[in-house]
Design an enzyme around this catalytic site. Sequence first.
Site, short mmCIF file in Angstrom:
data_model
loop_
_atom_site.label_atom_id
_atom_site.label_comp_id
_atom_site.label_asym_id
_atom_site.label_seq_id
_atom_site.Cartn_x
_atom_site.Cartn_y
_atom_site.Cartn_z
N HIS A 172 0.81 -1.28 0.08
CA HIS A 172 -0.02 0.03 0.16
C HIS A 172 0.86 1.52 0.11
O HIS A 172 0.29 2.58 0.27
CB HIS A 172 -0.89 0.02 1.22
CG HIS A 172 -2.04 -1.12 1.00
ND1 HIS A 172 -2.78 -1.64 0.14
CD2 HIS A 172 -2.10 -2.21 2.10
CE1 HIS A 172 -3.55 -2.50 0.46
NE2 HIS A 172 -3.09 -2.94 1.79
N ASP A 298 -3.75 -13.07 3.82
CA ASP A 298 -5.00 -12.40 4.58
C ASP A 298 -6.31 -12.83 3.88
O ASP A 298 -7.29 -12.58 4.22
CB ASP A 298 -4.82 -10.90 4.73
CG ASP A 298 -4.40 -10.26 3.74
OD1 ASP A 298 -4.06 -10.54 2.60
OD2 ASP A 298 -4.25 -9.10 3.98
C1 SP5 Z 1 -0.94 -5.06 4.13
C2 SP5 Z 1 -2.36 -5.08 4.24
O1 SP5 Z 1 -2.98 -6.06 4.27
N1 SP5 Z 1 -3.21 -3.96 4.93
C3 SP5 Z 1 -4.39 -4.00 4.83
C4 SP5 Z 1 -4.64 -3.03 5.71
C5 SP5 Z 1 -6.43 -2.91 5.81
N2 SP5 Z 1 -6.95 -2.01 6.76
C6 SP5 Z 1 -8.17 -1.45 6.43
C7 SP5 Z 1 -8.84 -0.79 7.70
C8 SP5 Z 1 -8.88 -1.71 8.82
C9 SP5 Z 1 -10.06 -1.72 9.67
N3 SP5 Z 1 -9.91 -2.62 10.47
C10 SP5 Z 1 -10.86 -2.61 11.35
C11 SP5 Z 1 -11.51 -4.08 11.88
C12 SP5 Z 1 -12.78 -3.91 12.89
N4 SP5 Z 1 -13.53 -4.73 12.84
ZN ZN Z 2 -3.82 -6.94 2.99
#
Ligand code: SP5
Ligand code: ZN
Length: 360
Positions: A172, A298
Site C-alpha cells: 500500500h 490475509d
Molecule cells: C498489508 C495489508 O494487508 N493491509 C491491509 C490494511 C487494511 N486495513 C483496512 C482498515 C482496517 C479496519 N480494521 C478494523 C476491523 C474492525 N472490525
Molecule cells: Zn492485505
Amino acid sequence: MPSSTFPAVWTEQHRLHDPGGEVWVGVRIPGTEVVARGDLIRAALASAGFEIVPPTAHPASSLERVHEQAMVDYLRTAYEDWAAAGYPEEPGQDRVCPYIFPLPQAVADRPFRLPAAPSARAGVYTTDTTTLIGPGTYAAAAAAADCALTAAEMLRAGAPAVYAACRPPGHHAGRSFFGGSCYLNNAALAAQALRDGGTDRVAVIDLDAHHGNGTQDIFYDRADVLYGSVHVDPGAGWFPHFCGYADETGRGPGEGANCNRPVTPGCGDGPWLAAVDDLCAAAATHRAGALVVSLGVDGAAGDPESPLGISPDGFRRAAEALAGLDLPTVFVQEGGYDLDRLGGLVVGTLQAFAAVGGSR
Ligand code: SP5
Ligand code: ZN
C-alpha cells in the site's frame, strides 16, 4: 538445496516496529499488524527446515529508486520531530497520527506549503489514520526493504527462489504515499532491483487480499514491470476503497501492463484461483524474465481483515500455478493476520511452490 525449501531472508529488526494499534473510524484499536507476526513466520520457517539468512543493509538511495526522496526523509524523521514537539507527553499521543489531509481538490491550485506543525505534517504523505509511526518504525521498514532487496540480489546470484519475510508489509506504499500498515514498498523495491540487475521485464503478482494500490502506483506508467493483483472487490466496500478496479489497466507506455482481478467477498477458492490463473497468463504474455510475488495470506478463511475465505489448499494450488511460470521468483511477505494460521499458510504456500520447482 532440499527440494521442499529455499532461502528465507529475515531479521529481528522487524521488532523495532510496534505500530501501537491503529486509529480506525476515530477510535484507537489494537490493530492486526502486530510484532508477533514476524516471529511466528520465523518459527514456522525454522521448523519446516528453511535456511534463514539476514539481509544486507542498503543505502537510502536504493529506496529512492521507487519512492520520492522527500517521503523517505519524512518517514526517517517523523517520530523524532513528533517527540521533540512534545506530543507523546499527552495521553494517547505516543505515535505519529494525522488529523488533517491536503486533498488535491483543496490545495492543487497553489504552491504546496509544508505545515509547521508535526500533527499536520503527519497528513502529507499518508492515505489514512491506520498507519501509525513509532520510534522504531523507520528502522524496521528499512530493514524489511533490505530483506526484499537482498532476496532480489540472491536471485541475481543464481538462486531460483527466495522468500523475503518483510515486516512491516509494503504494497500500500506508493511513490509518494504510505498507508494500510505499509511504509516502504518491499515488492516494488525487489522488482526494481531485478530490473536494475538486467532483467528486461518483470512481473509482480499480488495475492494479498487487498489491492496493492502502492505497487500499482509505482509501475502504472511503465511497460517493463507488469502488476497483476487478485483482491477483494473495493467496490463491495473494502480497503483500499478508491482503487483496485478492473478498468485500471495502466497509462501511457504502461497501458495494458496493469491487471486487476477484483473478486467477490466470500468467493472462496474457485473464482480466486481462476483469477490467479489469469494473472499467470498475463505474466507469461508479458514475457517476464523474473517474478515477484506479493504473498499476503490475509485472503485465508478466518482472517480478521478479509472476507475471501480461501483454504490452505487454495494457497497451495496458487503456488503451483505460479511455479508453472518457471521463473526466478522472489516472494515478499505482505498481510496475513490470523496468528494461529499465519505460519502454516506461509510455509505451506512456499513448500508447494518448491515442490514443483524441485521436480523439474
Ligand atoms: C498489508 C495489508 O494487508 N493491509 C491491509 C490494511 C487494511 N486495513 C483496512 C482498515 C482496517 C479496519 N480494521 C478494523 C476491523 C474492525 N472490525
Ligand atoms: Zn492485505
